[in-house]
Write a protein that holds these residues in place. Structure first.
Motif, short mmCIF file in Angstrom:
data_model
loop_
_atom_site.label_atom_id
_atom_site.label_comp_id
_atom_site.label_asym_id
_atom_site.label_seq_id
_atom_site.Cartn_x
_atom_site.Cartn_y
_atom_site.Cartn_z
N ASP A 1 1.28 -1.37 -0.07
CA ASP A 1 -0.09 0.22 -0.30
C ASP A 1 1.09 1.33 0.34
O ASP A 1 0.73 2.09 -0.61
N PHE A 2 1.79 1.36 0.89
CA PHE A 2 3.01 2.24 0.44
C PHE A 2 3.37 2.38 -0.77
O PHE A 2 3.64 4.17 -1.45
N ALA A 3 3.84 1.49 -0.84
CA ALA A 3 4.26 1.76 -2.29
C ALA A 3 3.86 2.41 -3.42
O ALA A 3 3.77 2.95 -4.46
N ALA A 4 2.12 1.89 -3.70
CA ALA A 4 1.47 2.97 -3.92
C ALA A 4 1.15 3.82 -3.96
O ALA A 4 1.04 4.79 -4.81
N ALA A 5 0.98 3.89 -2.79
CA ALA A 5 0.94 5.50 -2.46
C ALA A 5 1.86 6.41 -3.02
O ALA A 5 1.48 7.52 -3.66
N ARG A 6 3.81 6.09 -3.03
CA ARG A 6 4.51 6.35 -3.52
C ARG A 6 4.46 6.40 -5.02
O ARG A 6 4.34 7.54 -5.64
N ALA B 1 16.08 1.58 -1.49
CA ALA B 1 16.54 -0.15 -0.77
C ALA B 1 15.56 -0.78 0.21
O ALA B 1 15.78 -2.60 0.24
N VAL B 2 14.73 0.18 1.44
CA VAL B 2 14.38 -0.59 1.90
C VAL B 2 12.76 -1.05 1.51
O VAL B 2 11.83 -1.79 1.93
N LEU B 3 12.47 -0.31 0.78
CA LEU B 3 10.90 0.35 0.06
C LEU B 3 11.21 0.29 -0.70
O LEU B 3 10.54 1.35 -1.45
N PRO B 4 11.29 -0.62 -1.64
CA PRO B 4 10.91 -0.38 -3.63
C PRO B 4 10.26 -0.25 -4.01
O PRO B 4 9.64 -0.33 -3.46
N VAL B 5 10.13 0.64 -4.61
CA VAL B 5 9.01 0.62 -5.92
C VAL B 5 9.46 0.89 -7.28
O VAL B 5 10.67 1.46 -7.41
N ASP B 6 8.54 0.50 -7.45
CA ASP B 6 9.20 0.66 -9.85
C ASP B 6 8.48 2.23 -10.02
O ASP B 6 6.94 2.01 -10.03
N PHE B 7 9.34 2.96 -10.06
CA PHE B 7 8.91 4.12 -10.37
C PHE B 7 8.26 4.58 -12.24
O PHE B 7 7.36 5.51 -12.46
N ARG B 8 8.62 3.36 -12.99
CA ARG B 8 8.30 3.08 -14.59
C ARG B 8 6.31 3.07 -14.90
O ARG B 8 5.88 2.82 -13.37
N ASP B 9 6.36 4.11 -15.42
CA ASP B 9 4.93 3.77 -16.52
C ASP B 9 4.53 2.53 -16.12
O ASP B 9 5.55 1.65 -17.15
N TYR C 1 1.59 7.30 -6.63
CA TYR C 1 0.68 8.03 -6.84
C TYR C 1 0.68 9.79 -7.31
O TYR C 1 0.58 10.28 -7.82
N PHE C 2 1.60 9.36 -5.33
CA PHE C 2 1.78 11.16 -5.22
C PHE C 2 2.90 11.62 -5.40
O PHE C 2 3.24 12.48 -4.86
N ASP C 3 4.24 10.34 -5.66
CA ASP C 3 5.76 11.27 -6.03
C ASP C 3 5.95 9.84 -7.51
O ASP C 3 6.46 9.53 -7.24
N PRO C 4 4.99 10.04 -8.26
CA PRO C 4 5.36 8.85 -9.95
C PRO C 4 7.26 9.19 -10.41
O PRO C 4 7.26 8.38 -10.54
#
Length: 157
Positions: free
Chosen positions: A125-130, A146-154, A132-135
């Motif tokens: 959920d945190f990754a999804a919020a990241r 490193a600890v909470l990775p997010v794929d920021f690609r479209d 959405y709010f910080d694409p």
């Protein structure tokens, strides 16, 4: 480190830490700090999920400016923390406070931190919020990635 159980597990948690200190002969002049606070309703808070939160600090002082001595103390602390992470924390659902997470030293350490955080927090959920709010990842940094990775690609790519 914060663990989720109420007393008497609070005391057993500290006794487990003390056993590591004694077994390894660690020079820990103020090895264990323990305090309690009210729980939190914030889902990403280490204090989420109860009326009472127990916080236990593991520390080692760096009382010298001598580089070799500081390096030796730092290595001893890393070993102590790894023992806590692997031998004690899992039994209590413990996680470190967000301000105490250190950058993982290798891929295995990174995986352990990610798994521990995912077991306690709604990291998806945190990754999804990241996303959405910080694409574009403008508010991110190396430690967070490193600890909470997010794929920021479209996602359409």
């Amino acid at each position: 480190t914060r663990h989720l159980k109420k007393t008497p597990s609070d005391i057993q948690f500290v006794l487990d830490l003390l056993a590591i200190i004694e077994a390894r002969g660690l020079a820990a002049p103020a090895p264990i700090e323990q305090r309690w606070t009210a729980g939190s309703t914030a889902r990403m808070s280490p204090a989420h999920g109860g009326d009472l939160a127990s916080w236990v600090g593991i520390i080692m002082y760096l009382p010298t400016d001598d580089a070799a001595s500081r390096s030796e103390i730092t290595e001893a602390f890393a070993s102590y923390k790894t023992a806590c992470e692997t031998l004690v924390w899992p039994h209590y659902g413990a996680v470190e406070h967000w301000a105490k997470i250190e950058h993982p030293t290798d891929l295995a350490h990174r995986a352990r931190v990610q798994q521990r955080l995912a077991a306690k927090f709604p990291t998806r959920d945190f990754a999804a919020a990241r996303r959405y709010f910080d694409p574009y990842g403008i508010l991110s940094n190396d430690l967070l990635d490193a600890v909470l990775p997010v794929d920021f690609r479209d996602e359409d790519e």
